[in-house]
Design a protein around this motif. Structure first.
Motif, PDB file in Angstrom:
ATOM      1  N   ILE A 196      31.268 -24.506 -29.097  1.00 54.42           N
ATOM      2  CA  ILE A 196      29.811 -24.434 -28.933  1.00 54.42           C
ATOM      3  C   ILE A 196      29.411 -24.600 -27.467  1.00 54.42           C
ATOM      4  O   ILE A 196      28.560 -23.887 -26.948  1.00 54.42           O
ATOM      5  N   GLY A 197      30.054 -25.559 -26.789  1.00 51.70           N
ATOM      6  CA  GLY A 197      29.686 -25.839 -25.405  1.00 51.70           C
ATOM      7  C   GLY A 197      29.855 -24.632 -24.501  1.00 51.70           C
ATOM      8  O   GLY A 197      28.957 -24.293 -23.726  1.00 51.70           O
ATOM      9  N   LYS A 198      30.995 -23.963 -24.601  1.00 49.12           N
ATOM     10  CA  LYS A 198      31.243 -22.811 -23.728  1.00 49.12           C
ATOM     11  C   LYS A 198      30.287 -21.659 -24.030  1.00 49.12           C
ATOM     12  O   LYS A 198      29.841 -20.955 -23.124  1.00 49.12           O
ATOM     13  N   ALA A 199      29.987 -21.472 -25.304  1.00 52.73           N
ATOM     14  CA  ALA A 199      29.037 -20.410 -25.658  1.00 52.73           C
ATOM     15  C   ALA A 199      27.665 -20.694 -25.078  1.00 52.73           C
ATOM     16  O   ALA A 199      26.986 -19.793 -24.577  1.00 52.73           O
ATOM     17  N   LEU A 200      27.242 -21.948 -25.122  1.00 48.45           N
ATOM     18  CA  LEU A 200      25.943 -22.316 -24.561  1.00 48.45           C
ATOM     19  C   LEU A 200      25.938 -22.189 -23.045  1.00 48.45           C
ATOM     20  O   LEU A 200      24.984 -21.695 -22.451  1.00 48.45           O
ATOM     21  N   ALA A 201      27.028 -22.648 -22.415  1.00 43.59           N
ATOM     22  CA  ALA A 201      27.086 -22.606 -20.957  1.00 43.59           C
ATOM     23  C   ALA A 201      27.002 -21.177 -20.448  1.00 43.59           C
ATOM     24  O   ALA A 201      26.384 -20.907 -19.411  1.00 43.59           O
ATOM     25  N   ALA A 202      27.608 -20.249 -21.170  1.00 42.18           N
ATOM     26  CA  ALA A 202      27.594 -18.854 -20.734  1.00 42.18           C
ATOM     27  C   ALA A 202      26.195 -18.255 -20.761  1.00 42.18           C
ATOM     28  O   ALA A 202      25.923 -17.279 -20.064  1.00 42.18           O
ATOM     29  N   ALA A 256      19.521 -14.540 -25.783  1.00 42.74           N
ATOM     30  CA  ALA A 256      20.250 -15.265 -24.735  1.00 42.74           C
ATOM     31  C   ALA A 256      21.757 -15.209 -24.825  1.00 42.74           C
ATOM     32  O   ALA A 256      22.427 -15.503 -23.835  1.00 42.74           O
ATOM     33  N   VAL A 257      22.335 -14.880 -25.960  1.00 47.07           N
ATOM     34  CA  VAL A 257      23.797 -14.863 -26.069  1.00 47.07           C
ATOM     35  C   VAL A 257      24.346 -13.664 -25.307  1.00 47.07           C
ATOM     36  O   VAL A 257      23.952 -12.521 -25.560  1.00 47.07           O
ATOM     37  N   ASP A 258      25.260 -13.926 -24.389  1.00 44.20           N
ATOM     38  CA  ASP A 258      25.721 -12.877 -23.478  1.00 44.20           C
ATOM     39  C   ASP A 258      26.912 -12.069 -23.990  1.00 44.20           C
ATOM     40  O   ASP A 258      27.124 -10.942 -23.552  1.00 44.20           O
ATOM     41  N   HIS A 259      27.700 -12.645 -24.894  1.00 46.95           N
ATOM     42  CA  HIS A 259      28.944 -11.958 -25.237  1.00 46.95           C
ATOM     43  C   HIS A 259      28.768 -10.878 -26.307  1.00 46.95           C
ATOM     44  O   HIS A 259      29.725 -10.183 -26.640  1.00 46.95           O
ATOM     45  N   LEU A 260      27.560 -10.720 -26.840  1.00 48.23           N
ATOM     46  CA  LEU A 260      27.308  -9.688 -27.837  1.00 48.23           C
ATOM     47  C   LEU A 260      26.914  -8.385 -27.150  1.00 48.23           C
ATOM     48  O   LEU A 260      26.154  -8.381 -26.195  1.00 48.23           O
ATOM     49  N   ASP A 261      27.438  -7.262 -27.671  1.00 48.92           N
ATOM     50  CA  ASP A 261      27.074  -5.985 -27.068  1.00 48.92           C
ATOM     51  C   ASP A 261      25.691  -5.544 -27.568  1.00 48.92           C
ATOM     52  O   ASP A 261      25.098  -6.152 -28.469  1.00 48.92           O
ATOM     53  N   LEU A 262      25.191  -4.476 -26.964  1.00 43.80           N
ATOM     54  CA  LEU A 262      23.822  -4.039 -27.241  1.00 43.80           C
ATOM     55  C   LEU A 262      23.636  -3.674 -28.708  1.00 43.80           C
ATOM     56  O   LEU A 262      22.622  -4.034 -29.322  1.00 43.80           O
ATOM     57  N   SER A 263      24.582  -2.971 -29.298  1.00 42.20           N
ATOM     58  CA  SER A 263      24.410  -2.542 -30.690  1.00 42.20           C
ATOM     59  C   SER A 263      24.304  -3.736 -31.623  1.00 42.20           C
ATOM     60  O   SER A 263      23.498  -3.729 -32.568  1.00 42.20           O
TER      61      SER A 263
END
Length: 328
Positions: A196-202, A256-263
């Motif tokens: 969770i921490g790393k996902a939030l930090a990103a 806000a989540v960065d690792h998800l692609d546009l689709s």
């Protein structure tokens, strides 16, 4: 004797009268000018700041009234649980908490795919799900809700400690969590909350050396959801994350989540539109498309946002920026 014509020695111009201002006129005039200028400053409409292009979305942040309602509900839930717990249910509660931390530690080391492929890890997860079912059937749904709230606040405290430790080292939260050897605050957060921490930090959580109240509540919601995910063996309707926290998480994943692609983000946005009619979906769609440099697709979305009254001034600015990009 002839008369002699007398000629003036010089030509005299007609004299204009000299105007002498009345006493005090200059001072009065200056005073009036100053009063007029002051009135212009005081009565003039406030200058509107020039809007700049913004592809930031922060509708996931609950307002103050919403935050207060969340905190008060959770406080009341914990107090009620402390009053009603018994000699039988308290050990169950504590045992599940311990199992929860053990399993998250395994998941942190192996990853979700590793857990799915490992017999011992799958058995550990199954035992935890069964313990949750037993707790709810014997102590009621509020026992699981109290467990979720307590765990969420525990994770939030660990995240706050890690954010502050990162600031003390003049590091970003993301850098701090990835440092080797792992700082103790980062290790504690990983022990409690897995990834969770790393996902939030990103996504930028924890800038400035502290968690603000919306960020803290977001962390609690993410941690609570991990607990509710363990209720899969309960008969329907099983306890689940409160609707206000669920909406906040859905908005956060879109914005806000960065690792998800546009689709994937656009798919989540469609789901959010169905679940939350108040969400400014047209404006958010325009921003997501513009971020991905699909300005041709963003323009119709911003046009719809303007018609729907969703951030209309900012939508116009962003649309102009998109047109400029397309013209280059």
């Amino acid at each position: 004797m002839a008369e002699v014509e007398q000629t003036p020695a010089e030509t005299q111009e007609p004299q204009e009268p000299v105007l002498v201002p009345p006493r005090g006129l200059v001072a009065v005039t200056l005073a009036l000018m100053l009063l007029t200028a002051a009135a212009g400053v005081l009565l003039a409409p406030p200058a509107q700041p020039r809007l700049q292009v913004s592809l930031t979305l922060d509708n996931w942040r609950p307002n103050e009234a919403e935050r207060d309602a969340m905190v008060q509900r959770d406080d009341a839930l914990l107090k009620a649980w402390l009053r009603q717990r018994t000699a039988q249910t308290t050990p169950q509660f504590d045992a599940i908490h311990a199992q929860l931390l053990t399993f998250f530690g395994v998941e942190q080391r192996m990853g979700a795919d590793g857990v799915a492929q490992d017999d011992a890890a799958r058995k550990s997860l199954g035992n935890l799900e069964e313990a949750v079912r037993t707790l709810v059937l014997t102590a009621g749904a509020d026992a699981l809700r109290a467990l979720a709230v307590a765990f969420g606040r525990e994770v939030r405290a660990a995240a706050q400690a890690a954010v502050q430790a990162a600031a003390a080292k003049h590091q970003s939260f993301e850098q701090f969590l990835s440092a080797q050897p792992q700082p103790p605050q980062a290790a504690e957060l990983a022990r409690l909350a897995g990834g969770i921490g790393k996902a939030l930090a990103a996504s930028g959580i924890g800038h400035g050396g502290t968690l603000d109240e919306p960020e803290g509540l977001l962390i609690e919601a993410l941690a609570q959801q991990r607990v509710y995910d363990l209720a899969v063996r309960l008969p329907a309707p099983a306890p689940e994350l409160p609707s206000d926290l669920k909406r906040m998480l859905m908005r956060y994943r879109v914005e806000a989540v960065d690792h998800l692609d546009l689709s994937r983000k656009l798919q989540l946005l469609r789901e959010l539109e169905v679940a939350d009619a108040t969400y400014p979906a047209a404006y958010a769609r325009g921003v997501l498309l513009a971020r991905a440099r699909h300005c041709d697709l963003a323009l119709p979305a911003f046009a719809l946002a303007i018609r729907e009254g969703e951030e209309p001034r900012q939508a116009k600015i962003n649309a102009r920026w998109c047109r400029e990009r397309l013209a280059q």
